[in-house]
Design a protein around this motif. Structure first.
Motif, PDB file in Angstrom:
ATOM      1  N   ARG A  72      29.229   8.755  -2.774  1.00 21.89           N
ATOM      2  CA  ARG A  72      29.125   8.479  -1.341  1.00 21.89           C
ATOM      3  C   ARG A  72      27.696   8.669  -0.811  1.00 21.89           C
ATOM      4  O   ARG A  72      27.196   7.828  -0.067  1.00 21.89           O
ATOM      5  CB  ARG A  72      30.086   9.394  -0.580  1.00 21.89           C
ATOM      6  CG  ARG A  72      30.048   9.189   0.922  1.00 21.89           C
ATOM      7  CD  ARG A  72      31.245   9.800   1.623  1.00 21.89           C
ATOM      8  NE  ARG A  72      31.108   9.732   3.065  1.00 21.89           N
ATOM      9  CZ  ARG A  72      31.366   8.657   3.805  1.00 21.89           C
ATOM     10  NH1 ARG A  72      31.795   7.561   3.216  1.00 21.89           N
ATOM     11  NH2 ARG A  72      31.208   8.674   5.103  1.00 21.89           N
ATOM     12  N   SER A  73      27.061   9.792  -1.182  1.00 20.84           N
ATOM     13  CA  SER A  73      25.727  10.064  -0.617  1.00 20.84           C
ATOM     14  C   SER A  73      24.746   8.968  -1.024  1.00 20.84           C
ATOM     15  O   SER A  73      23.942   8.512  -0.204  1.00 20.84           O
ATOM     16  CB  SER A  73      25.223  11.441  -1.050  1.00 20.84           C
ATOM     17  OG  SER A  73      25.125  11.537  -2.448  1.00 20.84           O
ATOM     18  N   GLN A  74      24.822   8.501  -2.266  1.00 14.16           N
ATOM     19  CA  GLN A  74      23.928   7.423  -2.686  1.00 14.16           C
ATOM     20  C   GLN A  74      24.285   6.110  -1.989  1.00 14.16           C
ATOM     21  O   GLN A  74      23.399   5.306  -1.699  1.00 14.16           O
ATOM     22  CB  GLN A  74      23.976   7.242  -4.210  1.00 14.16           C
ATOM     23  CG  GLN A  74      23.382   8.414  -4.948  1.00 14.16           C
ATOM     24  CD  GLN A  74      23.354   8.195  -6.443  1.00 14.16           C
ATOM     25  OE1 GLN A  74      22.364   7.782  -7.007  1.00 14.16           O
ATOM     26  NE2 GLN A  74      24.468   8.445  -7.097  1.00 14.16           N
ATOM     27  N   LEU A 109      25.597   5.897   1.092  1.00 21.22           N
ATOM     28  CA  LEU A 109      25.145   6.012   2.488  1.00 21.22           C
ATOM     29  C   LEU A 109      23.643   5.809   2.610  1.00 21.22           C
ATOM     30  O   LEU A 109      23.162   5.262   3.599  1.00 21.22           O
ATOM     31  CB  LEU A 109      25.515   7.401   3.041  1.00 21.22           C
ATOM     32  CG  LEU A 109      26.992   7.643   3.350  1.00 21.22           C
ATOM     33  CD1 LEU A 109      27.227   9.110   3.692  1.00 21.22           C
ATOM     34  CD2 LEU A 109      27.467   6.744   4.491  1.00 21.22           C
ATOM     35  N   LEU A 110      22.902   6.265   1.595  1.00 22.17           N
ATOM     36  CA  LEU A 110      21.441   6.179   1.656  1.00 22.17           C
ATOM     37  C   LEU A 110      20.915   4.893   1.013  1.00 22.17           C
ATOM     38  O   LEU A 110      19.716   4.745   0.808  1.00 22.17           O
ATOM     39  CB  LEU A 110      20.816   7.414   0.995  1.00 22.17           C
ATOM     40  CG  LEU A 110      21.149   8.747   1.701  1.00 22.17           C
ATOM     41  CD1 LEU A 110      20.625   9.935   0.900  1.00 22.17           C
ATOM     42  CD2 LEU A 110      20.577   8.779   3.127  1.00 22.17           C
ATOM     43  N   LYS A 116      21.287   3.723  -2.001  1.00 25.36           N
ATOM     44  CA  LYS A 116      20.776   3.847  -3.366  1.00 25.36           C
ATOM     45  C   LYS A 116      21.775   3.417  -4.429  1.00 25.36           C
ATOM     46  O   LYS A 116      21.482   3.464  -5.622  1.00 25.36           O
ATOM     47  CB  LYS A 116      20.342   5.295  -3.631  1.00 25.36           C
ATOM     48  CG  LYS A 116      19.227   5.733  -2.700  1.00 25.36           C
ATOM     49  CD  LYS A 116      18.573   7.023  -3.129  1.00 25.36           C
ATOM     50  CE  LYS A 116      17.344   7.287  -2.259  1.00 25.36           C
ATOM     51  NZ  LYS A 116      16.644   8.517  -2.617  1.00 25.36           N
TER      52      LYS A 116
END
Lengths: 314, 314
Positions: free
Chosen positions: B224-226, B228-229, B231
């Motif tokens: 998820r974090s990648q 959202l950013l 990546k």
């Protein structure tokens, strides 16, 4: 924004909204909770109508208020995006990242989330937890510490000199809910968890000790294998599963973050999660204590005070 | 049971049924698949009616048949329970554990599952995979080896002198399905996985390398974090998630079972899973090769032959 005499602080997450009216000295004068998280607000009457319903009366009574909102309300799916600020970040960086929203006579400051870049090249993000950490720092009068915010996506946050220097997320709560309610493991469990913690604690702690040895994907199946072989009653399986997952989180976190130099962790969560995390941490030889559940309001208050958005009573 | 000239072999699992008519020399003469797994059979027309529908014509044409069934059909939720046999277990122990069911002119042998007791005091179970391993041993002419059966609940099975000496289960496939389709991670992913393996392989392998460092609950959130950013594109997230989980399984298994002395693993699975596990194992420096997909039929045939339930053509 102007210097105000009151703060309206909104902790507006995916599935719930908590709001407080606070005085210039930080006292909580009134508090409201609702199920109007950003998902239901966006699908329903909209962010402004929900805001007016929750905070409109406060603003009418106290036009001299500054309004801050933290959490998913500042995400791409929220009212307006407040882009992530890179760690290390303290009050200064967070305050500089505030996104001001002006809409039909309402001025509202959206608190940005934080991003971290780990040594392995993989990034991490948080949104809403940063104000809880700053609130706990303010309430405890601390400049440093390791803060843990258990939940759907647990955060382990390292603070040095009043700045968040790094953090890691763990999907513990969401994985637990999926396995407890929607996986094959649920088949041997009762429809409701009614075992009191005093009884569940034994099997929970045993599972934490197993988790300390690693191998989560393997150990998860032991909930079922022990159930099938009559070695783990159905009404103990949920606590056992919880112990495997929270124990794994603690194991991973101590490996990634290192044990806290003080041997102590500050837990920011409700009482039910506190007793579980305290028990799990003690299996790993780490002490812990509970922080105020109103940490997010306190964090927004401390931000407002430090940025002189609100006037402290002389 | 008598010595027969034909074998009717049923691989009857939770959600599907595969059956074969085999000759005394092991040749598969006919084969049938259906969705009548034990859950739908029990809820619907019942085990006997499903059996008659699938295998009745074979039995009518070849009354001189022995009938064996492996898998969840021998569980407590199945037709009749064939209790677990403790490891180490070979053809002899498995054959001695056969439970004979006689019902209105039908005689059917239920193959028992196996149980293992690990050093940490936690048991493990399998049901259906044991005949696949024995089938692979028979087909490959091997006495020893490390066999891996990827799937909903992956099994890693160690064989010495034609006996299963130990095994471990990993909930990889089920955890993947829950996270891919029902967790917050699914929100940034497309509704269908259409990325060809030649493209998905790169990000899958990268995720396996991350998994080699441990910390699954943390790394899962990086999907998820990648995303959202910006990546990690949505159409690569499913392969990344798959790599994190299969990589974790391989990491755990090599730690628990130890690397195979031969440096080689036998994979019993379909082609789609084979390429993933082969890629994951190679990240950990382990070679692998594929076994026949008809391993379960072959395993039941070998059992029948060794117990002289079926007469080998002279």
């Amino acid at each position: 924004m102007r210097t105000a005499s009151y703060l309206i602080a909104l902790d507006w997450g995916t599935s719930s909204l908590r709001a407080a009216l606070m005085a210039a000295d930080g006292a909580v004068l009134d508090e409201v909770s609702s199920d109007d998280g950003i998902l239901s607000a966006a699908a329903g009457r909209g962010f402004r109508a929900v805001f007016d319903h929750v905070a409109g009366p406060w603003l009418a009574d106290h036009p001299d208020s500054v309004v801050l909102a933290a959490g998913m309300i500042g995400s791409r799916q929220g009212w307006r995006e407040a882009p992530y600020i890179a760690c290390p970040a303290g009050f200064t960086e967070l305050g500089e990242g505030l996104v001001s929203l002006d809409e039909h006579g309402l001025t509202l400051g959206l608190v940005p989330g934080l991003s971290a870049q780990h040594a392995d090249g993989v990034p991490d993000v948080m949104r809403g937890e940063e104000v809880q950490v700053f609130g706990a720092l303010d309430a405890l009068g601390l400049d440093d510490g390791l803060f843990v915010l258990p939940g759907t996506h647990s955060k382990w946050v390292r603070v040095e000199n009043r700045r968040i220097v790094s953090f890691h997320t763990y999907m513990t709560g969401e994985v637990f809910a999926l396995l407890r309610w929607q996986s094959i493991l649920s088949r041997l469990m009762p429809d409701h968890d009614t075992t009191p913690w005093e009884e569940g604690r034994v099997v929970f702690t045993k599972a934490c000790a197993l988790a300390a040895e690693g191998a989560l994907l393997h150990r998860l199946f032991s909930v079922r294998s022990q159930g099938l072989l009559g070695k783990l009653p159905g009404d103990q399986q949920s606590d056992y599963l919880s112990g495997l997952l929270i124990g794994e989180e603690v194991r991973e976190a101590l490996a990634l973050t290192g044990s806290p130099a003080s041997g102590h962790v500050h837990l920011i969560c409700n009482a039910a999660l506190f007793v579980r995390y305290q028990a799990a941490l003690s299996v790993f030889g780490v002490d812990s204590s509970a922080c105020s559940a109103q940490a997010s309001f306190r964090g927004m208050y401390a931000m407002a005070r430090e940025r002189r958005l609100i006037g402290v009573l002389k």
